[in-house]
Motif scaffolding. Sequence first.
Motif, PDB file in Angstrom:
ATOM      1  N   UNK A   1       5.389  -0.835  -2.803  1.00 50.85           N
ATOM      2  CA  UNK A   1       5.013   0.337  -2.000  1.00 50.85           C
ATOM      3  C   UNK A   1       5.641   1.594  -2.592  1.00 50.85           C
ATOM      4  N   UNK A   2       5.253   2.763  -2.094  1.00 53.77           N
ATOM      5  CA  UNK A   2       5.883   3.994  -2.568  1.00 53.77           C
ATOM      6  C   UNK A   2       7.386   4.023  -2.312  1.00 53.77           C
ATOM      7  N   UNK A   3       7.886   3.121  -1.481  1.00 56.01           N
ATOM      8  CA  UNK A   3       9.317   3.068  -1.236  1.00 56.01           C
ATOM      9  C   UNK A   3      10.107   2.693  -2.475  1.00 56.01           C
TER      10      UNK A   3
ATOM     11  N   UNK B   1      12.261   5.358  -3.966  1.00 54.41           N
ATOM     12  CA  UNK B   1      13.454   5.683  -3.198  1.00 54.41           C
ATOM     13  C   UNK B   1      14.564   4.687  -3.464  1.00 54.41           C
ATOM     14  N   UNK B   2      14.183   3.407  -3.480  1.00 56.96           N
ATOM     15  CA  UNK B   2      15.193   2.366  -3.696  1.00 56.96           C
ATOM     16  C   UNK B   2      15.787   2.507  -5.084  1.00 56.96           C
TER      17      UNK B   2
END
Lengths: 468, 387
Positions: free
Chosen positions: B243-245, B248-249
Amino acid sequence: MWQERILVMSKSEITISTLKKTKSTDVFIARAVKPCLFQTTLPMFRNKTFTVRRRFSDFLGLYEKLSEKHGPNGLIVPPPPEKSLLGMTKMKVGKEDSSSADFLERRRGALERYLQRVVNHPMLLQDPDVREFLEKEELPRAVGTQALSGAGFLKMLNKATDAVSKMTIKMNESDVWFEEKLQEVESADQQFRKLHALVESLVIHRKELSLSTASFAKSAAMLGSAEDNTALSRALSQLAEVEDKIEQLHQDQAANDTFSFAELIADFIRLLGAVRGTFDQRMKAWQRWQDAQTILQKKREMEAKLLWANKPDKLQLAKDEITEWEAKVTQYERDFERVSATVRKEVVRFEKEKTKNFKRQIIGYLESLLQSQQQVSLFPVRGLHPLITAMIFKALCAFQHNFTQVISICRVHTFPGRRSATGVKRVTIYRGFSPRSGTPGSSPRLGYLCRLSPPLSAPLSCLPTVEK
Amino acid sequence: LRSVSVDLNNDASLLIDIPDALCERDKVKFTVHTKTTLSSFQKPEFSVPRQHEDFIWLHDTLVETEDYAGLIIPPAPPKPDFESPREKMHKLGEGEATMTKEEYTKMKQELEAEYLAVFKKTVQVHEVFLQRLSSHPVLSKDRNFQIFLEYDQDLSVRRKNAKEMFGGFFKIMVKSADEVLISGIKEVDDFFEQEKTFLLDYYSKIKDSTAKAEKMTRSHKNIADDYIHISATLNSLCAEDSTPNKKNIEKLSDLFERLRKVEGRVASDQELKLTELLRYYMRDIQAAKDLLYRRARALVDYENSNKALDKARLKSKDVAQAEEHQRQCLQKFDKLSESAKKELTSFKGRRVVAFRKNLIEMAELEIKHAKNNVALLQGCVDLLKSN
């Protein structure tokens, strides 16, 4: 149409903050009663801001009701925090220490996030149980939850998922999307559990650091009081004060690690469990459909047998049953597809929420880390440094006569000294060391150069020049 | 990196350094390099290999030399102690299966750095010991010191044999009796009275501070290690996230990796500037205390000789002998006291200057690291927000 509703909801927020906890004066059962503050701009609620008092069991009761109603439809019902026997026992005993305050704060935060998730879900918000929970003054005590101890609750969840997972092996997955997503969820669950354990360990270490800093601060203060050189004595006491403040920072940081990081991860792990739950519900729906098909098949076989055996009265019964089961099969197939569609939508929504929340929460955590580091970078300047400078001049004046040589220890590059015109060797020294290259397996070799600083007849020149 | 410009002494008559050291399992071999203009040495520049035990021998020989009773003998360097990093390395090996390859490599790097730090420290401590000797007007001329620097063969023949070791043990026993002695003695000289009180008190306090500082440093190191593991787990999460996450991670994992480096530096800087400082001066104060013991013993000898003289006068037997003995004791005591006074005064000054230097440096480094942390955190927050 559903998309529209989502947009509408997000504009008019409901923010929930669970205020401080107060123990109820109930003699028989001391349960923490939580006043919850709700703020909303939604038209469906009577007031804009309202407060109600809720017990922990009320939250659990709400979850029970919602999961019964909506779970089978494939909705991801947000899970509440578990009941904790240990935590509640401590509170009942009336222990007033940091661990019980810790426990209360963790629970408060988890309940707040739980409720916020519930109201953020467009379908759940419409549920009358949720409205009642938010608005009604006094809720009837939820009876069923008394049996839900922390361990029991988890066991229940696990048993349910286990039973269904045994079924999943047999499922003929027509849509590979579900398989992939389930895989993702399961591996994410594993990793997040690992991460949670690591962050908890970080918290413990930070608490240790805070303790050891505190005891060092005390020791430095004692050393300062024993010191007979007044300037150094003052500097040491100042150091002790600074370390004391730093200890407080470490403690705050540990709290931050707990509530803004560890707890959020724990929350997310619970949520992942709920996501797994919806996949399981879908499996259940599929199984029901398959079972119905099997039964229908059997009924048809029975009909064929009866036809052959020529028993007209039983035949009519069989035909009726077949019609019934045909309807059921169609129903269950439609159910299954509906649930699949819901699960799919829910997972997409979950992923979007996840990204948004993660970013927001991490920024929050980092900003508080930032704050404490900024404070550390300011402390020594304000406290320690100018005092040390004052010390320099005092010490120099006092000991000028008795000094012969001072040997300084530095880590340096080996550097050829440049001879200046006056014959005084000037050597520039860099902090650090250069490892000489050797064969890969060789032991480290280091370069060192010592230097002697001059007698204090030339005091100021022997002061190291300091970079600001 | 920082640069410090210092004017060196004109008197470069005896320069010693340890440019090289080799670590073989448990044994460390130091290369002691000497540069001298003194005629007492055979060559102007030379190097010899020495082991830790040779340093101990040199120290003990100096302590046992009567002539130096009035001097503070620089404390012997402590034995090289690789126990802690070796133990950690062992634990790391056991836990290898549970870590990702990257994580394991990073942990190994950290441990190697720690091992290296211990190694650097032990070289430094041995070097300082020699440098203090070479800068002392009296000790630098010691014959044994010269042998240590010059003798190009194995010193082990000259080192303690079993009989001498027993002698050493006996001396330690006598020393603890000295502690009782020194506290019981009636001091005539104000200066020494003050010094005694001060040193006894200060020693116990600095010992406590050293232990507490060590604990603090260890906690810092633990946190740095935690960051490594967190960063690695975030990396694994990131790899499996579609995912687009994911971005961030990734940023968060990167941040923790950088934070742990800063945290590691904080720990090692604190260790060197604070813990090492305290540890070193704790040993130095012990050496100063030893000087006071020797003086106390000389005083006792003098008082005993007085009593013996009185007895002799009473009996009118061997008076001349007793008088001579008493005179010698007094002379020894006076000489010792004079030298001790000088030594203790210069020691005070030395200590204050060293504290000043190291505390300033520590404060500055802590500020620098905190600023680094701030920059890293701010950078990550900005990146996340801008996305």
